[in-house]
Design an enzyme around this catalytic site. Structure first.
Site: not given
Ligand code: ATP
Ligand code: MG
Length: 717
Positions: A35-36, A220-221, A251, A602
């Site tokens: 997402k981020t 975000d969040e 979350q 995490r």
């Molecule tokens: P959270 O819910 O904990 O905030 P999130 O959904 O925001 O998580 P991110 O932090 O954006 O998730 O991504 C999680 C990890 O996966 C990061 O290390 C990110 O770089 C990696 N990642 C996300 N998408 C890809 C992709 N398509 N290919 C490789 N790595 C990825």
């Molecule tokens: Mg995130």
């Protein structure tokens, strides 16, 4: 459409979200699904492909750490400074707006921000000044009430007591608090958000200006926005702005502070043409970690539901360690981190997560003892306050004249005419003779001018006198004497306004802290020495510098959005986590479970869960049972690190050479022993050895208990 290289590192679903048409967008997806990453790529996409001016982008996230990371990721992608872009936390952005528009917001130009502690102090003062009973009107609860109203966007005039006298009084207190804050020109955290909302609501021209400017608002969040934050978002997007929000209902962990999962639904109602995206592939965690997290969160009801999977390896099982007490828990963690670094791992990739701030203490002690650099993330703590550090510096110098940092801190505080020129002479001498500043000061007295020499001499004499005169006094009397006679209190009494008063009160609290300080466990240390090292820990002075490779420690709440290869989720005990307050309320229990889910997710490669059978927290011992969350994890994802030792045997094991730890002698089966808290009892069982030795004692009054022999201080009778 142009397939910008920006999209190369994304999967299909992510790509669609990033390159989606310029319409209100909601990305709803589980932990670690990107997402981020999608949000930051969207910003870059807007600028590079849609030719949106960075000027018209506002990106909001929850913590300063996350905002910093977001900014640097965007800068890297765009290969230009993200300066024209507004990236920050809700509070940070609100602050920036109020600084620019203080006049329209009805604030004095030099308005000050009250942190949580300042706010509570101010409420307490108010309660006192109204002659109300503090036991009935608990400052913390009153503050809570006020903030809850503000989070809902409500002013006293919006509130009705409905014949409830308690509520009526609370509303009156809110009104009085607000009046006094306005008069003093101070605003608390909740006020920051509410003021900006009102600023826009009441100044249509200003609102129109920002609406025209911030066409793109990314959040975000989103699941953790509260009512006033949501209203804010509505104000700034109006009917023309384009919100792009990402979140995960699983979350949502700030319900206790007014966050509303319902905002996710509200968003869909308020922006009927919203486009939705779901991401289901997790890129962060191993299969086992993800399966454990999925299993846990499945116990919650009313989820929007999602199916999170990974194509990555299954990885190691999640490891569970049952510690004897909090010190054993901390030592276990330190040992695992040692293992990790000995294999080439970085300390900064290790995170210790816990439910409550007070838990950091045992870990800090263990890491200081192991000389392992660490950093604790969290707010400004009591012992970090400047005036407290000043007072402590006096105490330190009395205790140890060679403490140069303390010398520098207080030699001219309060001002006593010792200028930089004088100090340079002292510093030069100290450098040339490799001696402490204290000694150098004594030696250079004659080289100084009469005035400077006299002042410096007076300072040295003051410290000597304080030291001599406070010998043999109780700790709190020592502290009291020092803050009076050093002139620190008088110095702040002269300071005008709220700040000065707050500082004086803080200093007075230091005396109470000293009075309440448990000198029982200081061992060989003098109470003052023990108190000073306690303060070092409390102030985080033992912490590594920002750039040093150090272990990361934080509460589960502040870990949101972050990720670490090695994670320790500690203190998994009923009453602590889930928190006692939540155990009987199903909604709060679900929030605790989401918090646990945040913690588990995490972890990237390795995850340890720990709990302690006995824990001393806030000076009280408790004997919690393992958290229900442990039971709720799928058994096949878990492995116990050290199955209980089954064999009972006496602890008189032959002493191993080279071992620091000695078996505790004098305790054997059937022996009568005395414990400081539990009284007299009989030893039923002994097991384990060295620092792991445990003893099962049947106490006459308290019943049977397992204790760690090394810490129990049993006296054989
Ligand atoms: P959270 O819910 O904990 O905030 P999130 O959904 O925001 O998580 P991110 O932090 O954006 O998730 O991504 C999680 C990890 O996966 C990061 O290390 C990110 O770089 C990696 N990642 C996300 N998408 C890809 C992709 N398509 N290919 C490789 N790595 C990825
Ligand atoms: Mg995130």
């Amino acid at each position: 459409m142009d397939l910008s290289p920006l999209l190369d590192s994304l999967n299909d679903a992510q790509r669609q979200a990033v390159a989606a048409p310029l319409k209100p967008t909601l990305v709803l997806a589980g932990a670690g699904s990107g997402k981020t990453r999608v949000l930051t790529h969207r910003v870059a996409w807007l600028v590079q492909v849609e030719n949106v001016s960075p000027h018209s982008i506002l990106a909001v996230t929850f913590t300063n750490k996350a905002a910093g990371e977001m900014r640097s990721r965007i800068e890297a992608m765009l290969s230009l400074p993200a300066a024209p872009l507004w990236v920050g936390t809700f509070h940070g952005i609100a602050h920036r707006l109020l600084r620019m528009h203080w006049r329209e917001a009805g604030l004095p130009q030099a308005f000050q921000i009250l942190d949580a502690e300042d706010q509570q102090r101010s409420v307490r003062k108010l309660i006192k000044s109204l002659n109300l009973d503090e036991a009935r009107w608990v400052p913390k609860e009153v503050t809570w009430f006020i903030n809850a109203q503000k989070d809902e966007g409500l002013r006293p005039k919006h509130l009705k007591a409905d014949g409830d006298p308690t509520r009526e009084q609370l509303i009156r207190l809110y009104a009085a608090y607000q009046e006094s804050s306005d008069r003093a020109g101070v605003i608390d955290f909740a006020e920051l958000l509410l003021r900006v909302y009102e600023l826009w609501r009441d100044n249509p021209d200003l609102a129109a200006h920002y609406r025209a400017r911030f066409r793109h608002v990314l959040v975000d969040e989103f699941q953790d926005t509260n009512t006033v934050q949501y209203k804010w978002l509505r104000e700034v997007t109006g009917s023309t702005g384009i919100p792009f929000v990402v979140g995960d209902d699983d979350q949502s962990i700030y319900g206790w502070r007014g966050a509303k999962i319902e905002n996710l639904h509200q968003f869909r109602r308020d922006y009927p043409d919203v486009q939705m995206f779901r991401l289901e592939q997790n890129y962060r965690s191993t299969g086992n970690i993800l399966a454990a997290a999925n299993g846990l969160i499945a116990q919650n009801s009313g989820r929007l539901g999602k199916n999170l999977w990974t194509s990555g390896e299954k990885g190691e099982p999640v490891r569970l360690y049952s510690a004897y007490n909090e010190r054993d828990e901390a030592n276990f963690v330190v040992e695992r981190i040692r293992e990790w670094t000995s294999k080439g791992g970085n300390r900064r990739d290790c995170a210790i997560l816990y439910r409550s701030n007070a838990q950091s203490r045992a870990f800090e002690e263990a890491m200081l003892a192991a000389r392992m650099p660490y950093r604790v993330y969290g707010g400004l703590r009591y012992f970090e306050r400047a005036e407290i550090k000043d007072a402590l510096a006096y105490l330190r110098l009395m205790f140890n004249r060679a403490d140069d940092a303390s010398f520098e801190r207080v030699v001219n505080l309060p001002t006593r005419g010792i200028g930089n020129k004088t100090l340079d002479t002292v510093r030069d001498y100290a450098r040339a003779n490799a001696c402490p500043l204290w000694q150098a000061a004594g030696a250079t007295l004659t080289q100084l001018g009469v005035k400077a020499g006299t002042s410096l001499h007076a300072f040295l004499a003051l410290i000597e006198r304080l030291d001599k005169e406070t010998q043999g006094l109780a700790l709190h009397e020592q502290v009291d004497r020092v803050i009076e006679q050093s002139g620190v209190i008088a110095h702040h009494q002269k300071e005008k306004g709220e700040r000065g008063e707050a500082r004086v009160e803080n200093l007075e609290e230091l005396v109470s802290a000293a009075r309440g300080f448990d000198t029982e466990e200081t061992g060989d240390m003098s109470p003052l020495a023990a108190f000073l090292s306690h303060a070092v820990l409390e102030s985080g002075e033992g912490q590594a510098d920002q750039w040093e490779d150090s272990v990361q420690m934080m509460t589960l709440h502040s870990a949101k959005g972050l990720e670490f290869p090695l994670v320790f989720l500690c203190g998994l005990e009923e009453g602590l986590f889930p928190h006692q307050r939540s155990a009987t309320d199903p909604a709060r229990l679900e929030e605790e479970r989401r918090l646990c889910y945040v913690g588990l997710t995490r972890a990237m490669q390795k995850l340890y869960l720990t709990y302690a059978e006995q824990r001393r927290l806030h000076g009280v011992d408790s004997y919690g049972s393992p958290s229900r969350f442990i039971r709720e994890l799928p058994a096949e994802t878990l492995e116990e690190v050290r199955p209980r030792i089954q064999v009972s045997r006496p602890v008189f094991v032959p002493r191993k050479p080279m071992m620091e730890e000695e078996p505790v002698a004098g305790v054997k089966l059937g022996q009568r022993v005395r414990h400081g808290k539990f009284g007299d009892g009989i030893v039923l069982e002994l097991e384990g050895q060295g620092s792991h030795a445990r003893v099962h004692v049947n106490f006459e009054r308290q019943g049977a208990k397992w204790l760690m022999l090394a810490y129990a201080n049993l006296e054989p009778l």
